[in-house]
Each structure stands twice: as C-alpha cells, then as structure tokens.
Design a protein around this motif. Structure first.
Motif, PDB file in Angstrom:
ATOM      1  N   LEU A 150      18.443  21.058  73.760  1.00  0.00           N
ATOM      2  CA  LEU A 150      19.201  20.030  73.024  1.00  0.00           C
ATOM      3  C   LEU A 150      18.806  18.631  73.489  1.00  0.00           C
ATOM      4  N   PRO A 156      25.676  33.247  82.073  1.00  0.00           N
ATOM      5  CA  PRO A 156      26.020  32.227  81.069  1.00  0.00           C
ATOM      6  C   PRO A 156      25.631  30.817  81.501  1.00  0.00           C
ATOM      7  N   ALA A 157      25.684  30.532  82.801  1.00  0.00           N
ATOM      8  CA  ALA A 157      25.324  29.184  83.279  1.00  0.00           C
ATOM      9  C   ALA A 157      23.838  28.916  83.027  1.00  0.00           C
ATOM     10  N   LEU A 213      22.313  31.722  72.566  1.00  0.00           N
ATOM     11  CA  LEU A 213      20.934  31.214  72.663  1.00  0.00           C
ATOM     12  C   LEU A 213      20.169  31.424  71.356  1.00  0.00           C
ATOM     13  N   ALA A 259      18.449  33.800  81.998  1.00  0.00           N
ATOM     14  CA  ALA A 259      19.763  34.088  81.407  1.00  0.00           C
ATOM     15  C   ALA A 259      19.784  35.468  80.758  1.00  0.00           C
ATOM     16  N   LEU A 260      18.692  35.829  80.087  1.00  0.00           N
ATOM     17  CA  LEU A 260      18.653  37.125  79.405  1.00  0.00           C
ATOM     18  C   LEU A 260      18.527  38.273  80.410  1.00  0.00           C
ATOM     19  N   ALA A 277      22.073  30.371  80.646  1.00  0.00           N
ATOM     20  CA  ALA A 277      21.944  30.225  79.188  1.00  0.00           C
ATOM     21  C   ALA A 277      22.333  28.806  78.769  1.00  0.00           C
ATOM     22  N   PHE A 278      23.417  28.319  79.373  1.00  0.00           N
ATOM     23  CA  PHE A 278      23.840  26.951  79.046  1.00  0.00           C
ATOM     24  C   PHE A 278      22.773  25.935  79.485  1.00  0.00           C
ATOM     25  N   LEU A 295      30.848  27.807  84.038  1.00  0.00           N
ATOM     26  CA  LEU A 295      30.368  26.997  82.911  1.00  0.00           C
ATOM     27  C   LEU A 295      30.829  25.547  82.977  1.00  0.00           C
ATOM     28  N   ASN A 328      25.475  35.217  75.893  1.00  0.00           N
ATOM     29  CA  ASN A 328      24.056  34.876  75.771  1.00  0.00           C
ATOM     30  C   ASN A 328      23.541  34.860  74.335  1.00  0.00           C
ATOM     31  N   PHE A 382      27.989  23.272  72.874  1.00  0.00           N
ATOM     32  CA  PHE A 382      27.175  24.443  73.191  1.00  0.00           C
ATOM     33  C   PHE A 382      27.806  25.263  74.327  1.00  0.00           C
ATOM     34  N   ALA A 383      28.389  24.538  75.314  1.00  0.00           N
ATOM     35  CA  ALA A 383      29.063  25.241  76.411  1.00  0.00           C
ATOM     36  C   ALA A 383      30.232  26.065  75.878  1.00  0.00           C
ATOM     37  N   VAL A 432      28.781  29.171  74.266  1.00  0.00           N
ATOM     38  CA  VAL A 432      28.333  30.133  75.283  1.00  0.00           C
ATOM     39  C   VAL A 432      29.528  30.838  75.915  1.00  0.00           C
ATOM     40  N   LEU A 450      21.390  28.945  68.911  1.00  0.00           N
ATOM     41  CA  LEU A 450      20.864  27.615  69.269  1.00  0.00           C
ATOM     42  C   LEU A 450      19.399  27.486  68.852  1.00  0.00           C
TER      43      LEU A 450
END
Lengths: 414, 95
Positions: A39, A28-29, B66, A22-23, A31-32, B23, B63, B54-55, B58, B69
């Motif tokens: 979580l 974003p997907a 993160l 992600a970085l 990262a999610f 997303l 980013n 969280f979605a 984001v 989080l």
C-alpha cells in the motif's frame, strides 16, 4: 511511464518476503506488514504522479533564438530558461528539445537556470522546437516527461548548398568528392554510389573503392537531353513532420545538385493526381528553389485510385464471372460489365498532363521523390508508366522499407 | 549510502513488526517506521487510513486478506498507469 528506483524495488522484495512468511507461519502481523508495504508503494506512486502533474502544469519556457530566419546548415544560438515549481522531495532536471531536423543537443539543467546552446538546422522549411523534457525523480520513482506544448519560436530555414554528399561544395574538411563542371560539355561523372549486382564493372571507381573499402561505381551524366526531371510527390498532412523535413531536404539537395552538376533540371510537384507546380528545364537555382519554397504536406482533393491503363483494365474485366455463390456470381458479372465499359475509354487527365509535362521537359531520366505512404499510389504508377512509354529511366527515391512501384528501374533510399 | 542505511533500519523495523505478533502494536510500529523512512510526510494520513483499514480486514479475515489486497493493488496500479498515460498525452499536446 514511471520507473521504480532501487529503494522501491527493495521495499517490494521486502513485502514479498513478508507475504511468504505470513503464509508459511500464518502470522497476521507479517501479513499486515507485507500488505502495508505494498500500500505504501502505491501511495508513493500516486504522490509522485500528483507532484509530476503539478510541476508540468507550472511549466514556463522563455526561449530566444538569435536568428529565426537562417540558411540551412548555419548555426543558431538558443538561450532558454525553463521555470517550474519543484515539489518538496522531488529532484527535477529540465532539458530543451531542439527541432527534429537540428543537430546539437541542449544540456540538462536545474529549473530556473538559463542555458545557452548551439544548433544547426539541416532541413529547409518552417520548423519549431520539440518542447521541453522533464527528468523527475524522488526516493521511490523516476520518470521522463516530454512537454511538447512549448515549441515557439518558429524558425524559417532557407536551402543552402549540398554538403558532403559526394558532389557538393564540401564542408571544408573531411572526405568530400567535388564534381567540377567540365570545360567541354560531354559525358561526365554525376556522382558515385555503392555497387549493386548487375552494375557494369567498367564503372567501378577504384580510387573511391580503395578509400571507402567497399565497391563504388560512377554515375555518368547523359550525352544528350541530360537534364533530369525531378518529380516530387507531396505527402498528406497526417505524416510525420520530421520525416517530411528530411524529405524536403533531400529534394532541395537533389535540385541544387542537378542544377550545379548538369545543364539544369525540370521540376514537377504533384499531390496525388493534382499537379501543384511544374517548372520545365530551369538552370536558375533561385527559380528552382523559389518553386520549392513553402512546400508543405498537401491533402489531394480526390485520390486517383485508377488502373495503370486500358490494357490492365481490360485484363481485370476478364476475371471469371462464376463465383462460389449466387450473390458472388452476380457481383462478378456486374464488376466485369463495369470494367469492360470503362476499358475502352480511359480519359486519364492526370496521365495526359504528365505526358505533356514530359514532352516539354525533354528529359531522359525521371527521379521520383516520394515518402510512399500507405494508400493510393496509382498516380505514381501512372507517372512511372508514362515515363516508360517515352523510354525514360525511372529512379524512385523513397525511405527505406516503403517498397517500390511497377516500372521503376532503380530504387534509392533517402 | 544514506538511503541504504535507512532501508536497513526499515528492514529491522519490519522484523520488529512481525515479532510483536499483535496487530494494533504492529500497526503503530509500522506507521512510525514508514513515517520516519519517508521524510516528507505530505498526504501521509491517506496512507495511515489505508493501513488502518487493511489492519481491520486482516484482523477479521486473516491471511486471506492478502489475496483481496493483491486484487485491490492490481486495480490501483492500473489506475495509476491510466493517470500516467493521461499526463503523457496532455504533455504531448494531444489531450
């Protein structure tokens, strides 16, 4: 503490890889995905803890022992059934925890199944079970939890003969030295111990040395006044019960060994500066064990915190009266004044009582049994000092790493 | 072996989640994939609610979410440790 399984380790690694993706790609997907996996692990940890707490609170132990009053070293059969509610998705195995002084382990089993196992209780006194160990695991976490709330029933163990320590009756097999009483009373062998630097080489026992592959020396009994005085320093209640059980076993073994190998012994039990029991020159094993029976950690009503004697007190009073500051100088002057006032008269009641006990016991050797807990040890220093004044040999028997006392000739580990 | 196969399927699902690059679709896929992976779904809505939250973060912060989080997870694991400590003390008869 809960431990992650291989699966949760894999998920954590996956989350880390996704976070890096992600970085790097600014996706974003990804990262999610990384965050949701982290979580997910947190949620599973919370679920695991909740399920474990529910299982632990539903714990019910049905434990029976075939005998609750038995002799030291004899076997007891324990039947235990541990019931608890197993949450869905969790795998639980339970294991009974025997008393700290017991030899023998219970096998792990699923909840609800009755298990029978055998233990041998090696220390006299009152003891109880250590509780129940719960081994819980699910796909993501695993843990061991010891519930100490179920220790019933209480077991009472009475002292028995010393086994396999070089001068006991022997266990019936193995390497056991037996010291039979001599037909003619005289100097005989009390026992054997490893060679220490400074020991007389003539005392080396070559048979034992060859058998054990290390130097052993003979410990001789005295020709006169040979009965030792066994001094027991009872620890406070704050100590470890298992350590006290081992200590109690060592004392019982020593008393029994002294009575069976020599012409009796004297017993002096102290708790701080208080003499709890004194039994002079007894040859009756029943009498000695009755005096030892029911011994428990005892909190002294007042600690002694006393200088070993007037000479030491007078030496302390001669400290320089000049301090660095005005307040320190004034303090030192007052301290020296107070110490000087008490140096002349030292009415140590405990020392006087010990002196009387020593003169009644007529022993040549005093063996001090103590756990040497941190704090005030001045009563033991006074006891050792009085023994040295009478020319007695002082042997301190204490756990390893607890140090020693001034005036002690030999320190032996119990 | 069963777990290993399920874990490989989870990895494949994660590749799919990253590949969709959307997303909302990623959220739906992730919830389905983890739901299938976990088996026993007691309390699963709690996780789903956290994932939706969280979605949303984001989507609005990118980013950088993160990092937030990571801090929140640190607190969460700390609370979990304290809970575990309390349970151990209670079991030991101290609390």
């Amino acid at each position: 503490m809960i431990r992650p399984t291989r699966t949760s380790g894999g998920i954590a690694a996956l989350a880390l890889a996704l976070a890096v993706t992600a970085l790097l790609l600014e996706n974003p997907a990804a990262a999610f995905a990384a965050g949701s996996l982290a979580l997910f692990l947190l949620w599973r940890g919370w679920r695991f803890e909740s399920d474990l707490a529910a299982a632990a609170t539903s714990l019910e132990v049905i434990r029976t022992v075939d005998r609750t009053i038995l002799r030291q070293g004899t076997a007891a059969t324990v039947r235990v059934q541990i019931n608890l509610t197993v949450p869905p998705g969790m795998d639980i195995r339970v294991r009974d925890v025997p008393p700290a002084v017991a030899v023998g382990d219970a096998p792990p089993s699923p909840p609800g199944r009755a298990v029978t196992y055998t233990i041998r209780l090696m220390a006299p006194g009152e003891t109880s079970f250590g509780g129940v160990a719960i081994e819980a695991a699910d796909t993501f976490f695993t843990t061991n939890l010891v519930c100490r709330r179920s220790g019933a029933p209480q077991i009472r163990v009475f002292p028995a003969g010393t086994v396999g320590d070089g001068r006991g009756r022997g266990a019936g097999s193995g390497d056991t030295e037996v010291d039979r009483r001599m037909a003619i009373s005289g100097q005989s062998i009390l026992g054997f111990r490893p060679y220490q630097t400074g020991d007389d080489p003539n005392l080396i026992d070559w048979k034992i040395t060859a058998r054990r592959d290390t130097l052993y020396v003979r410990q001789m009994t005295g020709l006169e006044g040979g009965a030792p005085l066994i001094a027991v320093d009872l620890p406070g209640r704050a100590g470890d019960p298992a350590a006290f059980a081992r200590f109690s076993m060592a004392v019982s073994g020593a008393v029994e060994g002294a009575i069976s190998a020599r012409d009796g012994c004297s017993l002096l039990i102290v708790a701080g500066p208080e003499i709890v029991r004194f039994l002079p020159r007894t040859t009756e094993i029943r009498e000695a064990l009755a005096a030892l029976g029911g011994l428990a950690p005892l909190e002294p009503r007042a600690p002694l915190y006393r200088a070993p004697g007037p000479a030491v007190l007078a030496a302390r009073a001669r400290v320089p009266r000049q301090g660095r500051g005005e307040e320190e100088t004034a303090y030192l002057a007052r301290l020296c004044g107070a110490l000087s006032a008490f140096a002349g008269e030292n009415p140590a009641l405990f020392a006087a009582a010990v002196r009387t006990a020593f003169s009644v016991a007529e022993a040549r050797e005093v063996r001090v049994y103590s756990l040497l807990p941190p704090g005030d040890r001045s009563h033991l220093i006074q006891l050792a000092g009085e023994a040295k004044i009478r020319g007695m040999r002082v042997v301190l028997k204490a756990p390893a790493g607890t140090g020693t006392l001034p005036g002690v000739d030999t320190v032996e580990v119990i | 072996m069963e777990i290993d196969r399920k874990f490989l399927l989870l990895c494949a699902a994660e590749v799919l989640v990253v590949a969709v690059d959307n997303l909302i679709l990623a959220l739906i896929l992730q919830v389905i994939a983890l739901g299938a992976f976990v088996g026993d779904r007691r309390g699963y809505p709690v996780f789903v609610a956290g994932a939706i939250l969280f979605a949303a973060v984001v989507a609005s912060a990118g980013n950088v979410a993160l990092i937030g989080l990571a801090a929140a997870l640190g607190c969460g694991y700390l609370i979990l440790t304290l809970y575990d400590y309390r349970l151990t003390r209670w079991a030991g008869g101290e609390a």
